[in-house]
Design an enzyme around this catalytic site. Structure first.
Site, PDB file in Angstrom:
ATOM      1  N   HIS A   1      -7.645  -8.286  -5.501  1.00  0.00           N
ATOM      2  CA  HIS A   1      -6.235  -7.158  -6.231  1.00  0.00           C
ATOM      3  C   HIS A   1      -7.418  -7.010  -7.574  1.00  0.00           C
ATOM      4  O   HIS A   1      -7.431  -7.474  -8.148  1.00  0.00           O
ATOM      5  CB  HIS A   1      -5.349  -7.771  -6.622  1.00  0.00           C
TER       6      HIS A   1
ATOM      7  N   ASN B   1      -8.131  -6.893   0.804  1.00  0.00           N
ATOM      8  CA  ASN B   1      -7.593  -6.074  -0.277  1.00  0.00           C
ATOM      9  C   ASN B   1      -5.880  -6.167   0.566  1.00  0.00           C
ATOM     10  O   ASN B   1      -5.616  -4.633   1.223  1.00  0.00           O
ATOM     11  CB  ASN B   1      -7.153  -5.128  -1.783  1.00  0.00           C
TER      12      ASN B   1
ATOM     13  N   ARG C   1       2.449 -10.409 -13.403  1.00  0.00           N
ATOM     14  CA  ARG C   1       2.817  -9.316 -13.308  1.00  0.00           C
ATOM     15  C   ARG C   1       4.513 -10.585 -12.001  1.00  0.00           C
ATOM     16  O   ARG C   1       4.931 -10.923 -13.392  1.00  0.00           O
ATOM     17  CB  ARG C   1       2.735  -8.615 -11.797  1.00  0.00           C
TER      18      ARG C   1
ATOM     19  N   ALA D   1       0.900  -5.087  -0.729  1.00  0.00           N
ATOM     20  CA  ALA D   1       1.918  -6.227  -0.431  1.00  0.00           C
ATOM     21  C   ALA D   1       2.446  -6.917   0.386  1.00  0.00           C
ATOM     22  O   ALA D   1       2.248  -8.202   0.366  1.00  0.00           O
ATOM     23  CB  ALA D   1       3.097  -5.069  -0.190  1.00  0.00           C
TER      24      ALA D   1
ATOM     25  N   TYR E   1      -2.327   1.481 -11.805  1.00  0.00           N
ATOM     26  CA  TYR E   1      -3.678   0.866 -10.842  1.00  0.00           C
ATOM     27  C   TYR E   1      -4.771   2.111 -10.191  1.00  0.00           C
ATOM     28  O   TYR E   1      -5.392   1.827 -10.119  1.00  0.00           O
ATOM     29  CB  TYR E   1      -2.927   1.400  -9.355  1.00  0.00           C
TER      30      TYR E   1
ATOM     31  N   GLU F   1     -10.722 -12.618  -1.680  1.00  0.00           N
ATOM     32  CA  GLU F   1      -8.570 -11.871  -1.329  1.00  0.00           C
ATOM     33  C   GLU F   1      -9.313 -10.732  -2.557  1.00  0.00           C
ATOM     34  O   GLU F   1      -9.467 -11.382  -4.162  1.00  0.00           O
ATOM     35  CB  GLU F   1      -7.786 -12.813  -2.097  1.00  0.00           C
TER      36      GLU F   1
ATOM     37  N   ARG G   1      -0.990   8.101  -8.312  1.00  0.00           N
ATOM     38  CA  ARG G   1       0.693   7.244  -9.261  1.00  0.00           C
ATOM     39  C   ARG G   1       0.017   6.268  -9.440  1.00  0.00           C
ATOM     40  O   ARG G   1      -0.967   6.086  -9.169  1.00  0.00           O
ATOM     41  CB  ARG G   1       1.742   7.676  -7.657  1.00  0.00           C
TER      42      ARG G   1
ATOM     43  N   PRO H   1      -1.731  -1.520   3.201  1.00  0.00           N
ATOM     44  CA  PRO H   1      -0.935  -1.186   2.370  1.00  0.00           C
ATOM     45  C   PRO H   1      -0.612  -0.084   1.131  1.00  0.00           C
ATOM     46  O   PRO H   1      -0.895  -0.617  -0.066  1.00  0.00           O
ATOM     47  CB  PRO H   1      -0.161  -0.908   2.640  1.00  0.00           C
ATOM     48  N   ASN H   2      -0.889   1.856   1.398  1.00  0.00           N
ATOM     49  CA  ASN H   2      -0.464   2.017   0.086  1.00  0.00           C
ATOM     50  C   ASN H   2      -1.306   2.825  -1.168  1.00  0.00           C
ATOM     51  O   ASN H   2      -1.768   3.025  -1.385  1.00  0.00           O
ATOM     52  CB  ASN H   2       0.419   1.558  -0.810  1.00  0.00           C
TER      53      ASN H   2
HETATM   54  O1  CA2 Z   1      -3.089  -4.967  -7.515  1.00  0.00           O
HETATM   55  C1  CA2 Z   1      -3.407  -4.760  -5.963  1.00  0.00           C
HETATM   56  O2  CA2 Z   1      -4.371  -4.088  -5.373  1.00  0.00           O
HETATM   57  C2  CA2 Z   1      -2.062  -5.366  -5.550  1.00  0.00           C
HETATM   58  O3  CA2 Z   1      -2.192  -5.476  -3.702  1.00  0.00           O
HETATM   59  C3  CA2 Z   1      -1.843  -3.406  -4.618  1.00  0.00           C
HETATM   60  C4  CA2 Z   1      -0.585  -3.904  -4.376  1.00  0.00           C
HETATM   61  C5  CA2 Z   1       0.480  -4.733  -4.996  1.00  0.00           C
HETATM   62  O4  CA2 Z   1       1.453  -4.677  -3.891  1.00  0.00           O
HETATM   63  C6  CA2 Z   1       0.254  -5.864  -4.891  1.00  0.00           C
HETATM   64  O5  CA2 Z   1       1.163  -6.883  -5.029  1.00  0.00           O
HETATM   65  C7  CA2 Z   1      -1.202  -6.148  -5.686  1.00  0.00           C
HETATM   66  C8  CA2 Z   1      -0.042  -1.856  -4.429  1.00  0.00           C
HETATM   67  C9  CA2 Z   1      -0.799  -1.157  -3.656  1.00  0.00           C
HETATM   68  C10 CA2 Z   1       0.097   0.134  -4.275  1.00  0.00           C
HETATM   69  O6  CA2 Z   1      -0.694   1.021  -4.702  1.00  0.00           O
HETATM   70  C11 CA2 Z   1      -1.069   2.452  -5.202  1.00  0.00           C
HETATM   71  C12 CA2 Z   1      -1.386   2.603  -5.456  1.00  0.00           C
HETATM   72  C13 CA2 Z   1      -1.100   4.565  -6.220  1.00  0.00           C
HETATM   73  C14 CA2 Z   1       0.142   4.549  -6.160  1.00  0.00           C
HETATM   74  C15 CA2 Z   1       0.959   3.868  -5.918  1.00  0.00           C
HETATM   75  C16 CA2 Z   1       1.105   2.536  -5.098  1.00  0.00           C
END
Ligand code: CA2
Length: 145
Positions: A100, A74, A107, A77, A23, A98, A18, A10-11
């Site tokens: 990230h 990946n 964090r 969340a 990221y 896995e 963003r 997700p996301n």
């Molecule tokens: O660090 C990572 O790759 C995560 O898997 C990213 C997830 C986060 O919930 C994990 O704790 C760590 C979130 C991805 C959100 O990606 C975005 C990208 C651009 C703008 C907003 C969110």
């Protein structure tokens, strides 16, 4: 030919648009291109997929059993919440690395807990997009050793 699935949760489709301070500015399409380049270099086949839906990710893991030899995951969340993804990985028995982008251990406390880590071969985090080629190389080495 060895075949890998690179699965993003997700996301992650929003990458590069963003929160670049967390990221980075690389898009998911660019990460997938990097994965394809690495796969070509190693002579393996690769499929990349992304979903914002937990059930769709479970389905992709199930489908991987018949089509792939390993998964770079990946789970976003869902990493921190999803027993369903953990069970899906256990049920297919494929090696999973896995991945990230960020260092989830540096964090918020809730990000340090990973259900995926309990069933994964290894975890790579904190290296940004560069983690994906590393995960692919490690998985290929594992499968071919
Ligand atoms: O660090 C990572 O790759 C995560 O898997 C990213 C997830 C986060 O919930 C994990 O704790 C760590 C979130 C991805 C959100 O990606 C975005 C990208 C651009 C703008 C907003 C969110």
């Amino acid at each position: 030919m060895t075949s890998l699935l690179v699965l993003n949760g997700p996301n992650l489709n929003l990458l590069g648009t963003r929160q670049p301070e967390i990221y980075g500015s690389v898009t998911l399409a660019e990460i997938e291109a990097l994965c394809a380049e690495t796969a070509a270099e190693l002579g393996v086949s690769i499929e990349c997929a992304q979903s914002n839906h937990e059930g769709a990710l479970v389905d992709a893991i199930h489908a991987a059993r018949a089509r792939h030899d390993g998964i770079v995951l990946n789970a976003g969340a869902y990493t921190h919440t999803s027993i369903a993804l953990m069970d899906a990985i256990s049920s297919v028995g494929l090696p999973v690395i896995e991945l990230h982008l960020s260092n989830i251990h540096a964090r918020e406390d809730f990000r340090a807990r990973s259900y995926i880590a309990r069933v994964a071969l290894a975890q790579i985090c904190g290296l940004g997009p560069a983690g994906y080629p590393l995960a692919i190389r490690a998985l290929v080495q594992h499968l071919e050793s």
